[in-house]
Scaffold this motif. Structure first.
Motif, short mmCIF file in Angstrom:
data_model
loop_
_atom_site.label_atom_id
_atom_site.label_comp_id
_atom_site.label_asym_id
_atom_site.label_seq_id
_atom_site.Cartn_x
_atom_site.Cartn_y
_atom_site.Cartn_z
N SER A 148 49.09 73.45 42.64
CA SER A 148 50.06 74.16 43.49
C SER A 148 50.64 75.37 42.76
CB SER A 148 51.20 73.22 43.89
OG SER A 148 52.02 72.93 42.77
N ASP A 149 50.69 75.30 41.42
CA ASP A 149 51.34 76.34 40.61
C ASP A 149 52.73 76.68 41.13
OD1 ASP A 149 51.59 78.04 38.45
OD2 ASP A 149 50.68 79.74 39.48
N VAL A 150 53.44 75.70 41.67
CA VAL A 150 54.87 75.93 41.97
C VAL A 150 55.55 76.35 40.68
CG1 VAL A 150 56.99 74.54 42.24
CG2 VAL A 150 55.18 74.43 43.97
N ALA B 61 44.77 77.45 34.03
CA ALA B 61 45.15 77.83 35.40
C ALA B 61 44.66 79.23 35.72
CB ALA B 61 46.66 77.76 35.54
N HIS B 62 44.16 79.38 36.91
CA HIS B 62 43.77 80.65 37.57
C HIS B 62 42.31 81.07 37.34
CE1 HIS B 62 47.81 80.92 39.00
NE2 HIS B 62 48.24 80.73 37.77
N VAL B 63 41.95 81.55 36.14
CA VAL B 63 40.55 81.92 35.86
C VAL B 63 39.99 82.82 36.97
CG1 VAL B 63 38.28 81.02 35.11
CG2 VAL B 63 40.34 79.66 34.72
N ALA C 185 46.87 69.70 39.56
CA ALA C 185 46.40 69.93 38.19
C ALA C 185 47.10 71.10 37.49
CB ALA C 185 44.88 70.14 38.18
N HIS C 186 48.08 71.71 38.17
CA HIS C 186 48.86 72.77 37.48
C HIS C 186 50.15 73.04 38.25
CE1 HIS C 186 49.86 76.27 35.13
NE2 HIS C 186 49.96 77.00 36.22
N VAL C 187 51.28 72.66 37.64
CA VAL C 187 52.57 72.86 38.32
C VAL C 187 53.66 72.97 37.26
CG1 VAL C 187 52.80 70.33 38.64
CG2 VAL C 187 54.13 71.88 40.08
N HIS C 188 54.69 73.79 37.57
CA HIS C 188 55.78 74.04 36.62
C HIS C 188 57.05 73.31 37.08
CE1 HIS C 188 53.81 77.57 34.57
NE2 HIS C 188 53.12 77.56 35.70
N LEU C 189 57.50 72.38 36.29
CA LEU C 189 58.73 71.63 36.64
C LEU C 189 59.95 72.54 36.80
CD1 LEU C 189 59.88 68.32 34.96
CD2 LEU C 189 61.50 70.11 35.48
N THR D 267 47.19 75.75 29.71
CA THR D 267 47.70 77.12 29.64
C THR D 267 47.16 77.93 30.82
OG1 THR D 267 47.99 79.03 28.16
CG2 THR D 267 45.85 77.94 28.07
N HIS D 268 47.44 79.24 30.80
CA HIS D 268 46.98 80.14 31.86
C HIS D 268 45.87 81.03 31.29
CE1 HIS D 268 51.19 79.22 33.01
NE2 HIS D 268 50.73 79.27 34.25
N LEU D 269 44.95 81.42 32.16
CA LEU D 269 43.86 82.32 31.75
C LEU D 269 43.51 83.29 32.86
CD1 LEU D 269 41.54 83.15 29.77
CD2 LEU D 269 40.14 81.40 30.87
ZN ZN Z 1 51.28 78.50 36.25
#
Ligand code: ZN
Ligand code: GUN
Length: 420
Positions: A309-311, A258-260, A72-76, A219-221
């Motif tokens: 994964s937030d790769v 992402a994160h929280v 549910a959150h990954v950076h290409l 987005t990120h929080l």
């Molecule tokens: Zn991220």
């Protein structure tokens, strides 16, 4: 086809025999030591204990069938530099990530990396994802048009406080964003990178565009205390970091944050009221020393939670590895049974991406999209124990633990032999 050439392998209809572990949409888990999954027309027809009438089922041996994973959150554009650490979030972004993402201003780089990334996801059993691409117009378009890609995606827009190669003037960024949102509609993710690199004007425009086209917001929080402090100084009028997004109309049931980690109770109440999804990225949080998501507080407040994964901050694209780290960091704080980790990495992710009717669990009517995990030799077919072993086998290594991946009944990994 030439005479004597092998038949193309198609399992759009068929039956597989293996141990089975799946979350159930109504709650709880189904665990079978010896089960048979039948599917027809690419959809699951039944999941039941193996019986006398199952002689036709293909026996996968020491394997465990689970639903395909959802990241549910990954950076290409961070896939090629995953696991490169330089202290905490902000120096890591400046020193490692933003210089790498600058290369994705070249559409040729994006096209090539997208093919590599989509195939890397599938080979690790990830069948849907919410993806942030580089902060350039068009950087998510290849992925959104990729025939095997499920989920949402959008560029990580930045209109201030970043390097020149990544920052786009506000009006131009909003014009690009509006055009892309109109093109891709509901699958498009309106993705301001995060509040510190966004002006209030950009965030408000992004909120309007997302609502107009029914897009995701991604987005990120509250990942890191320095980031939270930066947001406080940039947005003194806002009650909190989450309130910056609230004022811009960015919070809703299609919003993934992402994160929280460093949130107040009032912020969690707001996320719960807006039905937003908080994406837990435990391996990334470990790598950057960001802290532990306060999962019990999120649960108590009723905030929806998925897993990512937030790769590249997360060092590994495999959701097995993310689940393993989840169990380590949340042990003693939250329910970390293997089945619970699986539920977050499958059903909760599918719900977050609006794919619940199709993916996320092995139940009749859903797509025959699943992963066969290798069970330890001689270890028997205990499903939860087997899943735990597969998470360990996945430790940071490509493809370990995954024996096969099926999408709508077609075997995709390992790829069937090409037609000669
Ligand atoms: Zn991220
Ligand atoms: N916050 C803003 N951008 C990023 C990013 O690329 N990765 C992570 N982990 N956090 C961010």
């Amino acid at each position: 086809m030439r005479p004597g050439a092998p038949e193309p392998v198609s399992l759009a209809s068929g039956a597989l025999r293996a141990a089975v572990l799946t979350p159930l949409a109504a709650g709880g888990l189904l665990a079978l030591d010896d089960g048979v999954v039948r599917f027809a027309g690419g959809r699951i027809a039944s999941v039941a204990p193996a019986g006398a009438g199952d002689g036709d089922a293909v026996d996968l041996g020491e394997s465990l069938l689970v639903p395909g994973f959802v990241d549910a959150h990954v950076h290409l554009p961070q896939f090629r530099v995953r696991g490169r650490f330089a202290g905490a979030l902000l120096p890591w972004l400046r020193e490692h990530i933003w210089p790498e993402e600058a290369a994705y201003g070249d559409p040729g780089v994006v096209a090539e990396a997208t093919v590599e990334f989509a195939s890397a996801l599938l080979s690790r059993g990830t069948v849907a994802a919410m993806v942030m691409s580089s902060p350039h117009a068009g950087s998510a378009s290849h992925l959104l048009r990729h025939p095997a890609f499920e989920g949402g995606a959008g560029p990580a827009w930045m209109d201030r406080n970043g390097p020149e190669a990544l920052v786009r003037p506000t009006a131009a960024a909003l014009a690009d964003l509006a055009r892309e949102a109109a093109t891709f509609g509901a699958r498009y993710a309106v993705s301001p990178r995060f509040a510190p690199t966004s002006s209030g004007e950009f965030l408000a425009g992004a909120g309007r565009i997302a609502r107009e086209h029914g897009c995701f917001v991604h987005t990120h929080l509250s990942e890191n205390p320095d980031e939270v402090e930066w947001v406080r100084s940039l947005y003194p009028e806002a009650a909190s970091y989450a309130d910056v997004y609230e004022r811009a109309g960015l919070l809703g049931p299609k919003t993934l944050l992402a994160h929280v980690i460093h949130c107040t109770d009032a912020e969690l109440d707001l996320l719960a009221a807006r039905r937003c999804v908080a994406v837990h990225c435990p391996s990334s949080n470990e790598a950057l020393g960001s802290g532990r998501m306060p999962l019990p507080r999120l649960r108590e407040k009723g905030v929806r939670v998925a897993m990512g994964s937030d790769v590249g901050a997360g060092p590994c694209l495999s959701m097995l590895d993310v689940m393993r780290v989840f169990r380590e960091v949340q042990a003693g704080h939250a329910d970390t049974r293997p089945g619970e980790a699986l539920r977050m990495a499958t059903l909760e992710g599918a719900r977050a991406l609006g794919l619940e009717g199709r993916l996320g669990s092995l139940e009749p009517g859903r797509e025959a999209t699943f992963v066969a995990l290798r069970l330890p030799a001689g270890g028997g077919r205990d499903p939860e124990g087997g899943l735990e072993a597969a998470m360990d086998a996945g430790r940071g290594r490509y493809g370990e633990g995954v024996a096969g991946v099926w999408v709508r009944g077609e075997r995709r990994v390992p790829a069937p032999p090409p037609n000669p």
